[in-house]
Design a protein around this motif. Structure first.
Motif, mmCIF file in Angstrom:
data_model
loop_
_atom_site.group_PDB
_atom_site.id
_atom_site.type_symbol
_atom_site.label_atom_id
_atom_site.label_comp_id
_atom_site.label_asym_id
_atom_site.label_seq_id
_atom_site.Cartn_x
_atom_site.Cartn_y
_atom_site.Cartn_z
ATOM 1 N N GLU A 208 0.857 -1.187 0.000
ATOM 2 C CA GLU A 208 0.000 0.000 0.000
ATOM 3 C C GLU A 208 0.888 1.230 0.000
ATOM 4 O OE1 GLU A 208 -2.282 -0.256 3.614
ATOM 5 O OE2 GLU A 208 -0.635 0.561 4.808
ATOM 6 N N LEU A 209 0.300 2.366 -0.403
ATOM 7 C CA LEU A 209 1.043 3.622 -0.389
ATOM 8 C C LEU A 209 0.992 4.209 1.000
ATOM 9 C CD1 LEU A 209 -0.020 5.657 -3.544
ATOM 10 C CD2 LEU A 209 2.266 4.817 -2.984
ATOM 11 N N ASP A 210 2.107 4.709 1.484
ATOM 12 C CA ASP A 210 2.106 5.441 2.742
ATOM 13 C C ASP A 210 1.066 6.565 2.643
ATOM 14 O OD1 ASP A 210 2.649 7.135 4.873
ATOM 15 O OD2 ASP A 210 4.787 6.711 4.808
ATOM 16 N N PRO A 211 0.144 6.668 3.609
ATOM 17 C CA PRO A 211 -0.889 7.714 3.537
ATOM 18 C C PRO A 211 -0.295 9.124 3.385
ATOM 19 C CG PRO A 211 -1.267 6.262 5.421
ATOM 20 C CD PRO A 211 0.008 5.802 4.780
ATOM 21 N N ASP A 212 0.903 9.353 3.888
ATOM 22 C CA ASP A 212 1.526 10.680 3.768
ATOM 23 C C ASP A 212 1.786 11.062 2.313
ATOM 24 O OD1 ASP A 212 1.512 10.878 6.444
ATOM 25 O OD2 ASP A 212 3.697 10.735 6.719
ATOM 26 N N LEU A 213 1.854 10.065 1.426
ATOM 27 C CA LEU A 213 2.132 10.368 0.019
ATOM 28 C C LEU A 213 0.917 10.923 -0.694
ATOM 29 C CD1 LEU A 213 4.170 7.188 -0.934
ATOM 30 C CD2 LEU A 213 5.052 9.503 -0.660
ATOM 31 N N GLU A 214 -0.253 10.709 -0.111
ATOM 32 C CA GLU A 214 -1.482 11.121 -0.794
ATOM 33 C C GLU A 214 -1.699 12.633 -0.776
ATOM 34 O OE1 GLU A 214 -2.985 8.953 -2.425
ATOM 35 O OE2 GLU A 214 -2.581 7.016 -1.488
#
Ligand code: TXA
Ligand code: MG
Length: 340
Positions: A208-214
């Protein structure tokens, strides 16, 4: 920190390896960007990396190896899924974050109990690592906050006089950094999108993508001066995304030209003609995102050489390698993101 920096070539690998064994720093090419290496097991050598770059000491380094057997000394636990990834992606631009052994100094890991490791896919990097026969901690070989170096001349510009040697391997291949994957959580988490895409990883493990990247392209510009600036030239970078990119840049250009601001546009071949006689920083064809990725850092540096004060950049779709490109452009732009 006052060196007469030597420019080394392929035939000087032994000189470079000897510097590493003596606890000094050496800049070397990888398939992503140039790294600034030092013996990862020697805290005093690692301290020289931070000093040369002006890097904050809480930002951990990637340890570079030439043989998977070196993981034994660095990593305390190797999940089976990780072995699958190393078999497929190493040598290559994938960095794995794993629990560290006590042998890895905390200065390498910024105080964390995990260590980031990768095996670079570049003949000079591998020859250098093999000759040094040590794990080599190496961040990108730029002054902290500046665009990563994709040519030896970029390293020279930032670090000449601050390090003993640079191995010149010409232009790096990918031109953007490795993908950083945290393998200490389930599912594994992409902390930094890079040359290996999320889609490629998903073919082998759940990620999954680190939420901070969103939060990279906010609706509203964030307040300036925040901690986010990275990969930044002196020029102000404005990233324009969405469905009306060209029209919006044209409008902004008219305004800036009236104000006499020295402006350029970083644009794809297909749309360059739409900006009239404004200087263009050429990203190549939109059909070839790999080429665009490899040019970004060089073009950001070129903008400074040519004295531009403001650079508008055309955004791309936030998927595959486009996700990596947008991540780097968003960091270079800081709060200056326009969504159309
Ligand atoms: O392609 C690359 O990765 C290049 C070449 C030289 O190998 N290196 C590079 O290093 O880009 P650097 O220091 O510029 O970026 C390292 C990234 C940072 O985002 C850092 O926060 C992350 O890796 N990192 C390192 N160790 C970590 C850890 N233990 N946990 C989480 N993130 C880590
Ligand atoms: Mg860096």
């Amino acid at each position: 920190m006052d060196f007469e920096t030597k420019l080394l070539t392929e035939s000087d690998i032994d000189v470079a390896a000897e510097l590493i064994r003596r606890g000094e720093c050496v800049a070397f090419p990888t398939e992503t960007v140039y790294g600034l290496g030092a013996n990862a097991l020697d805290a005093a050598a690692v301290a020289k990396i931070y000093a040369a770059k002006g890097r904050p000491s809480d930002n951990p380094l990637i340890v570079h190896i030439h043989d998977v057997r070196q993981l034994q000394d660095l990593v305390s636990e190797l999940p089976g899924a990780v072995e699958r990834l190393t078999a497929v992606f190493w040598p290559g631009p994938l960095t794995l974050v794993l629990p560290k052994t006590p042998a890895v100094p905390v200065s390498v890991t910024g105080g964390l109990d995990t260590v980031a490791v990768r095996m670079p896919d570049h003949p000079l990097a591998l020859a250098f690592l093999r000759a040094a026969n040590l794990p080599v901690a190496a961040p990108s070989a730029n002054i902290s906050g500046k665009p990563s170096p994709t040519r030896a001349s970029h390293v020279w510009h930032d670090l000449a006089g601050r390090i003993p040697a640079i191995i010149d391997g010409g232009e790096t291949g990918w031109g953007v950094e490795s993908t950083v994957l945290d393998c200490t959580c389930q599912p594994f988490r992409v902390l930094r999108p890079g040359a290996v895409t999320v889609e490629q990883l998903q073919a082998y493990v759940a990620v999954e993508l680190d939420p901070d990247l969103e939060v990279q392209a906010p609706e509203r510009p964030r307040s300036p001066g925040l901690k986010y600036k990275h990969y930044s030239p002196e020029a102000q970078v404005v990233l324009v995304t969405g469905s009306r990119v060209q029209e919006r840049i044209q409008e902004e250009l008219r305004r800036q030209q009236q104000a006499g601001v020295k402006t350029a546009v970083m644009a794809f071949t297909e749309t360059q003609a739409e900006y009239g006689d404004v200087p263009i920083l050429d990203l190549g064809s939109k059909q070839n995102l790999q080429q665009a990725a490899s040019r970004i850092y060089h073009l950001l540096r070129k903008a400074d050489h040519q004295g531009f004060e403001l650079v508008f950049v055309e955004g791309v779709e936030d998927e595959d390698l486009g996700r990596t490109i947008m991540n780097r452009l968003a960091k270079a732009a800081g709060p200056n993101v326009i969504r159309t």
